[in-house]
Structures are given as C-alpha cells and as structure tokens.
Scaffold this motif. Structure first.
Motif, PDB file in Angstrom:
ATOM      1  N   GLY A  57     -37.740   8.425   8.801  1.00  0.00           N
ATOM      2  CA  GLY A  57     -37.136   7.118   8.986  1.00  0.00           C
ATOM      3  C   GLY A  57     -37.020   6.681  10.424  1.00  0.00           C
ATOM      4  N   LEU A  58     -36.398   7.515  11.258  1.00  0.00           N
ATOM      5  CA  LEU A  58     -36.135   7.118  12.647  1.00  0.00           C
ATOM      6  C   LEU A  58     -37.362   7.251  13.547  1.00  0.00           C
ATOM      7  N   LEU A  59     -38.033   8.409  13.494  1.00  0.00           N
ATOM      8  CA  LEU A  59     -39.134   8.647  14.434  1.00  0.00           C
ATOM      9  C   LEU A  59     -40.293   7.660  14.301  1.00  0.00           C
ATOM     10  N   PRO A  60     -40.785   7.368  13.092  1.00  0.00           N
ATOM     11  CA  PRO A  60     -41.923   6.450  13.005  1.00  0.00           C
ATOM     12  C   PRO A  60     -41.621   5.044  13.501  1.00  0.00           C
ATOM     13  N   ILE A  61     -40.342   4.666  13.562  1.00  0.00           N
ATOM     14  CA  ILE A  61     -39.971   3.361  14.099  1.00  0.00           C
ATOM     15  C   ILE A  61     -39.754   3.441  15.607  1.00  0.00           C
ATOM     16  N   MET A  66     -40.892   2.847  21.646  1.00  0.00           N
ATOM     17  CA  MET A  66     -40.530   3.406  22.942  1.00  0.00           C
ATOM     18  C   MET A  66     -41.763   3.591  23.826  1.00  0.00           C
ATOM     19  N   ILE A  67     -42.832   4.105  23.242  1.00  0.00           N
ATOM     20  CA  ILE A  67     -44.040   4.365  24.035  1.00  0.00           C
ATOM     21  C   ILE A  67     -44.597   3.075  24.614  1.00  0.00           C
ATOM     22  N   ALA A 184     -32.652   3.016  12.041  1.00  0.00           N
ATOM     23  CA  ALA A 184     -33.625   2.697  13.094  1.00  0.00           C
ATOM     24  C   ALA A 184     -33.447   1.272  13.586  1.00  0.00           C
ATOM     25  N   GLY A 185     -33.070   0.367  12.686  1.00  0.00           N
ATOM     26  CA  GLY A 185     -32.849  -1.010  13.102  1.00  0.00           C
ATOM     27  C   GLY A 185     -31.729  -1.157  14.108  1.00  0.00           C
ATOM     28  N   PHE A 191     -33.913   3.077  22.747  1.00  0.00           N
ATOM     29  CA  PHE A 191     -34.700   4.194  22.213  1.00  0.00           C
ATOM     30  C   PHE A 191     -34.132   5.544  22.638  1.00  0.00           C
ATOM     31  N   LYS A 192     -33.680   5.631  23.885  1.00  0.00           N
ATOM     32  CA  LYS A 192     -33.150   6.885  24.390  1.00  0.00           C
ATOM     33  C   LYS A 192     -31.953   7.330  23.567  1.00  0.00           C
ATOM     34  N   LEU A 193     -31.027   6.412  23.324  1.00  0.00           N
ATOM     35  CA  LEU A 193     -29.851   6.740  22.525  1.00  0.00           C
ATOM     36  C   LEU A 193     -30.253   7.096  21.098  1.00  0.00           C
TER      37      LEU A 193
END
Length: 470
Positions: A57-61, A66-67, A184-185, A191-193
């Motif tokens: 859920g979180l990482l793919p968003i 962030m990149i 994720a929203g 992104f860091k937090l």
C-alpha cells in the motif's frame, strides 16, 4: 384477555412465533459467520496485515513520487521499483534455507528487520544505486516474511486446515493493502515522514509475530520437503478466491508458494501445448502492464492531473470492492468457462488502458477519463486472476503444483523485465508509452488466449502431453 377460540388470533400468534424463529435462525447464522475466523486466524496474521499495508500500500505510492520529486529523473523510478520486484524473486532461497536449516523464525523476523532498516535508510541515503540496493533489500525482506508465513501454516497446522488458514492470511494481506493505500494519501506531501512511519509500523509486526508464531519448525525426514507436500496436496484453485490486489508486493503468497526454479525446467515440455500458449499469454499481459504499475502514481499526477491522494483513495476503494469480484469470477468461470472469462477480463483491461491512451489525442478532460480507466483496470484483475488460476489447473499436462510454479514464475519474471524496461520507454517516449505498451501486451495475450477453452481441457491426471497439443 386473549380469545383462544378466535382462529385469526391463533394465526397471528403462529405468524409472530414463526417470524421470531426465523429471526433467531438468522441471528445464529450471523454468530456462526462472525465466529468462523476465530477457528483459522492467529494473532500473528496481524503482522502480515502490517506487511501488506507497508509493502503493498504505502511503498508503491510513496517511492515513485519521492524519486521523481527529489531527482526529476523519471527513468530512476523503473530501476528502483524493479529492484523491489527483483527482491521478491528471492523466495525460493528462503524456502530452501528454511527447509534445510529449520530457520523459520529467524528468517521471518530477519525479513522484517531488513525491510524496516531499508525503509528507514531511504530518506537519508539518496542516489540511484543506493535506492535501488535498498529497494532490492526491501523486496527480499518482504519475500522472506511472506515465504515463512505460508510455511508456518503448512508446518504447524493440520492439512485439512491449510486452505482456510492460507485464505485468511491472504485476506489479511489484502486488507492491509487497502489500509496502506488510504494512509499513503496522507503522506504524499511528506515522503520522508511516510517512509519513517512505514518503518515504525513494522515494529508492532515483530511484536505480534513474537507473541503468536510457533517456537520451532517441525522436523522432517530427509525424504520430506515442505515444497513437495504443498505442490502435491494443496488446492490452489481455492486460493484464487482470495484477494490479490495487483500492486508491487500485492498478493505475496503468489510469489512465495510456487516460484520454483526447478519448475522452470519443464517449460520445454509445455511449449507446444495449450497450457504453454496460456503461459505465453499471461507473460505478455504481465509484461505489458508492469510499466504502468511501476509509474502509476507519478503518471496519474503528471500526465492526467490526478492528485496522488485521490489516486491512492480511488485505488483503495476499488481494491476493496474488487475483493467481492473474486467469488463472482469463480461463478462466471463455472458457468461460461474460464477461457471466456479470461478473455473478457483482458477486454475490460484493454478498455481501461485505452481510455488512458485516448486522452492524449482528444481535447477532453484527462482527469475524469483517467480515473475511469484506472478503475476499470483494477476491477478487471479479480476476473483475470481467478480465471487464470483455473486455466492453469485445467490445462496443465502434469501436476497442478508444478503448473502453478510455471504460472507464477511467468508472471513474476515478466513483471521484473517489464518494470526495468519501462525506464527507457518513459525517458524517450513519455507517459503515453505506459498505456501503449500495456495495450500491446494485452492484445497479444488476448490473441494467444483464443481457443484455450476446448472440450478436452480437463484437469490432467498424468503427464500426457499429446492430449494437450494445440
């Protein structure tokens, strides 16, 4: 005083009693339904829920956004997300190590620690090589936890409980993904937090695992291997009914159970069969859509003017609704045949990506059509997943377990290759290439999927390749 000699009064009393009896029956059924999970669910399943929330859920968003925000290099997204997918392919290593050394608990907790450390380090160690390496470690840690989770069920629970327990484990993972997408929203602006909170969320997962996991793996003789038992005895079609939302890391059990390297050696045996043609079809589709799923939060924001928070919310809501469609897909496959349902799902997915590509060439609102196309793409996955699993079971010329190994390997390898190749495509062509390559892959898969549903396409009982010739 009631008139006992009044027939209408007696009928009214009987009707009231019947309604009360019916209500009690409904209440008893609901109580039984609510109690059902307690028979199969263990406390450590909640650790797997947290894993699904973070890795699916979180990482793919957060990672793609962030990149791009920090580097402005679109191609870097493909390499970092490709590293995560590549890490998922380490599943056979963890399964073999656990089976030979009986290190189930150390691998399980080690996977969480590696994933936690990789996520905590990402915001502070920028760079394409650093991010790709950390992403690879995150994928390997995720794969280690997922592989051990399935083995803990098979190692410690009776055989007649495998399917319901693994099914609930998969459902916990899907529920975690929905929750992670909603969270994720909240973090798309920081992104860091978000990554730090994702790492911190895994700490209670370790605690839940420590409380609920079995202490040590059962000992097996040198003749017995867990993988062989699972390939021989587990009903994989049953698992197709449970949620496998299609995101990086989503449906982790698909990768952890049957990504068998030895199974790949049987590819030559099925190349000229209907089963081989189906695997090529599945490979083409997985390869085509991989690029979009690597970039989708960035593409929805940059190309279609859809805010990341809206993208994650729409995905979460659609994925939750899509969980219901697995049973619908099973019913449709039983009524019309898995081959037809498989091609219908590809048509639905083709329409979704068609809308995403169409907006680049027409003077219309991109946002509305993009969201509609995105929803169609997600809703088509349950139909594709369950019909594909059913076709694997019906078309295989050898054991269903070995066939499932090839089935999962074809999709996993196609996803890794497609993700890495999406970087140059986006760099030189732009966002339209994501939906264009998806349309090409789906069209090829649809064409190769023609004629899979034949009268003699029944579950195989022996290695009779001649009966499965195209």
């Amino acid at each position: 005083m009631t008139d006992t000699h009044n027939p209408s009064a007696s009928m009214d009393n009987a009707a009231v009693a019947a309604r009360m009896q019916l209500a009690r029956g409904h209440l008893d059924r609901w109580r039984a339904i609510l109690k059902e999970p307690s028979h199969w669910v263990s406390i450590w399943f909640f650790a797997y829920t947290l894993l699904g929330a973070v890795s699916s859920g979180l990482l793919p968003i957060l990672l793609p956004l962030m990149i791009v925000a920090l580097t402005h290099h679109l191609s870097w997204v493909a390499y970092v997300m490709g590293g995560f997918n590549l890490g998922l392919l380490t599943s056979p290593l963890w399964g073999t190590l656990a089976d030979k050394k009986h290190l189930h608990r150390p691998i399980f907790f080690g996977g969480f620690l590696v994933l936690l450390s990789a996520l905590a380090a990402m915001p502070f160690l920028p760079g394409i090589f650093t991010w790709s390496g950390l992403s690879l470690l995150a994928g390997a840690g995720t794969s280690a936890v997922a592989t051990m989770a399935s083995l803990f069920v098979v190692e410690f629970d009776p055989q007649n409980e495998w399917e319901p327990r693994l099914g609930w484990l998969q459902t916990f993972n899907g529920g975690g993904q929905v929750g992670g997408l909603l969270l994720a929203g909240i973090f798309v602006g920081n992104f860091k937090l978000g990554l730090i909170c994702s790492a911190l969320a895994l700490i209670p997962a370790i605690w839940l695992g420590a409380k609920g996991l079995p202490v040590a793996a059962k000992r097996h003789s040198w003749r017995t291997e867990v993988g062989d038992r699972m390939r021989r005895e587990l009903d994989w079609r049953f698992l197709a009914h449970f949620g496998r939302p299609e995101l990086l890391g989503g449906g982790l059990l698909r990768f952890s159970h049957h990504l068998s390297l030895r199974g790949a050696r049987r590819w030559a045996d099925v190349l000229h069969t209907r089963f081989g043609r189906f695997l090529l079809s599945w490979f083409a589709v997985a390869f085509g859509v991989a690029a979009f799923f690597a970039y989708f939060p960035v593409a929805m924001q940059k190309a279609y003017n859809v805010a990341p928070a809206l993208t994650s919310s729409v995905y979460a809501l659609t994925a939750a609704i899509a969980l219901v469609l697995y049973s619908v897909g099973g019913q449709l496959s039983g009524r019309f045949g898995a081959g037809k349902v498989y091609r219908w799902s590809l048509v639905l997915r083709f329409l979704g990506f068609g809308l995403l590509l169409l907006v680049f060439f027409l003077p219309i609102s991109k946002t509305l059509l993009a969201v509609a196309g995105f929803v169609l793409i997600i809703l088509s996955w349950p139909l594709q997943s369950i019909s594909g699993t059913t076709l694997t079971a019906r078309l295989t010329p050898f054991s269903q377990g070995a066939a499932m190994g090839l089935f999962n390997a074809s999709g996993a390898v196609a996803t890794v290759i497609g993700t890495f190749l999406s970087g140059p495509l986006v760099h030189f062509i732009g966002y339209p290439s994501l939906s264009a390559i998806a349309l090409i892959g789906i069209l090829l898969g649809w064409l190769m999927g023609h004629g899979l549903q034949a009268p003699d396409a029944v579950p195989a009982t022996a290695d009779s390749l001649a009966a499965q010739k195209a």
